[in-house]
Design a protein around this motif. Sequence first.
Motif, mmCIF file in Angstrom:
data_model
loop_
_atom_site.group_PDB
_atom_site.id
_atom_site.type_symbol
_atom_site.label_atom_id
_atom_site.label_comp_id
_atom_site.label_asym_id
_atom_site.label_seq_id
_atom_site.Cartn_x
_atom_site.Cartn_y
_atom_site.Cartn_z
ATOM 1 N N MET A 91 37.845 -25.169 -45.353
ATOM 2 C CA MET A 91 38.346 -26.490 -44.963
ATOM 3 C C MET A 91 39.473 -26.369 -43.935
ATOM 4 N N ARG A 92 39.398 -27.251 -42.936
ATOM 5 C CA ARG A 92 40.473 -27.369 -41.954
ATOM 6 C C ARG A 92 40.794 -28.851 -41.784
ATOM 7 N N PRO A 93 42.042 -29.273 -42.012
ATOM 8 C CA PRO A 93 42.393 -30.683 -41.811
ATOM 9 C C PRO A 93 42.552 -31.000 -40.328
ATOM 10 N N LEU A 94 41.921 -32.097 -39.903
ATOM 11 C CA LEU A 94 41.976 -32.472 -38.498
ATOM 12 C C LEU A 94 42.119 -33.979 -38.352
ATOM 13 N N LYS A 95 42.713 -34.415 -37.260
ATOM 14 C CA LYS A 95 42.691 -35.824 -36.915
ATOM 15 C C LYS A 95 41.251 -36.205 -36.562
ATOM 16 N N PRO A 96 40.841 -37.468 -36.816
ATOM 17 C CA PRO A 96 39.437 -37.841 -36.581
ATOM 18 C C PRO A 96 38.914 -37.493 -35.191
ATOM 19 N N ILE B 280 35.744 -34.861 -34.432
ATOM 20 C CA ILE B 280 34.549 -35.119 -33.624
ATOM 21 C C ILE B 280 34.357 -34.009 -32.594
ATOM 22 N N ARG B 281 35.447 -33.631 -31.943
ATOM 23 C CA ARG B 281 35.367 -32.543 -30.955
ATOM 24 C C ARG B 281 35.005 -31.223 -31.627
ATOM 25 N N ALA B 282 35.536 -30.998 -32.824
ATOM 26 C CA ALA B 282 35.240 -29.759 -33.548
ATOM 27 C C ALA B 282 33.762 -29.654 -33.900
ATOM 28 N N GLU C 33 45.029 -37.324 -41.068
ATOM 29 C CA GLU C 33 44.001 -36.287 -40.955
ATOM 30 C C GLU C 33 42.940 -36.438 -42.039
ATOM 31 N N ILE C 34 41.779 -35.860 -41.766
ATOM 32 C CA ILE C 34 40.707 -35.798 -42.763
ATOM 33 C C ILE C 34 40.336 -34.335 -42.976
ATOM 34 N N PRO C 35 39.894 -33.981 -44.182
ATOM 35 C CA PRO C 35 39.432 -32.607 -44.385
ATOM 36 C C PRO C 35 38.040 -32.423 -43.786
ATOM 37 N N VAL C 36 37.867 -31.317 -43.061
ATOM 38 C CA VAL C 36 36.581 -30.998 -42.452
ATOM 39 C C VAL C 36 36.097 -29.684 -43.067
ATOM 40 N N PHE C 37 34.848 -29.686 -43.556
ATOM 41 C CA PHE C 37 34.337 -28.564 -44.335
ATOM 42 C C PHE C 37 33.190 -27.861 -43.612
#
Length: 275
Positions: free
Chosen positions: A177-182, A186-188, A231-235
């Motif tokens: 998991m990496r926390p990112l701004k929305p 999207i870019r990730a 931020e949201i968690p991205v998995f």
Amino acid sequence: MTSLARSERKADSAAADSSSPSVAARHACRAGVASSTAGVANGFVQGNLAILPEKLAASFHRFCQLNPKPCPIIGMSEVGDPRIPSLGADLDIRTDLPRYRVWRDGEVVEEPTDIMAHWRDDLVAFVIGCSFSFEEALLADDIPIRHIECGVRVPMYRTNIACVSAGPFAGPMVVSMRPLKPADAIRAVQITSRFPSVHGAPVHLGHAHSIGIADIAKPDYGDAVPINDDEIPVFWACGVTPQAVIAAAKLSFAITHAPGLMLVTDLKNKQLAVL
């Protein structure tokens, strides 16, 4: 180690480019350095490790083929051979990771810094792609990586996403998991989609409980990191998945890497990008 083996190691080391960051990282492991490899040898591919007896190797290979998101194979040894020349001329899978895990009956019984005492002639080593490779591309696009900023291991979680089974291998997918701004998330997705051999695009964004994570502040592997209000968690699928499967199968013997402490190879991350 025999005198012949020592001579072979010296010859291999001489053949390798000792100035390369990847070779330097492996030599540091041989010297006993046992710390996270996040951010180490930038530009070079890192890998997760699973070592199994030959009698299980075909089933595990099939398991990886059926589950390419968490288990993309980037290298494999011959039976009983600790070398994987395609990943590094002087690479020795027995000594070149910071820390290992020795498993018996599905439980971790030891975490040594080398596995010379555990190596057998019937073992096959699998190296599986690692998300540290796509982190370089994220950082190049100014997308922050929280665990690198905090100097800790990436947080990893067992989920309720079932892997496709093969032989004795079955169990849950593990995610990092990496926390990112929305907008960064999207870019990730766009960036990591170009790296299918190191897990590719995320498997989930947002609510952790919907993939079976009860408490995001308590990862099953690695270290917790703060998640800001914006931020949201991205998995992403994670190469620690084989460890969850080894535990579920209660295999009598296996060896893996310690989560977050990876094998640094001589492959370049740019070689894995799909245009």
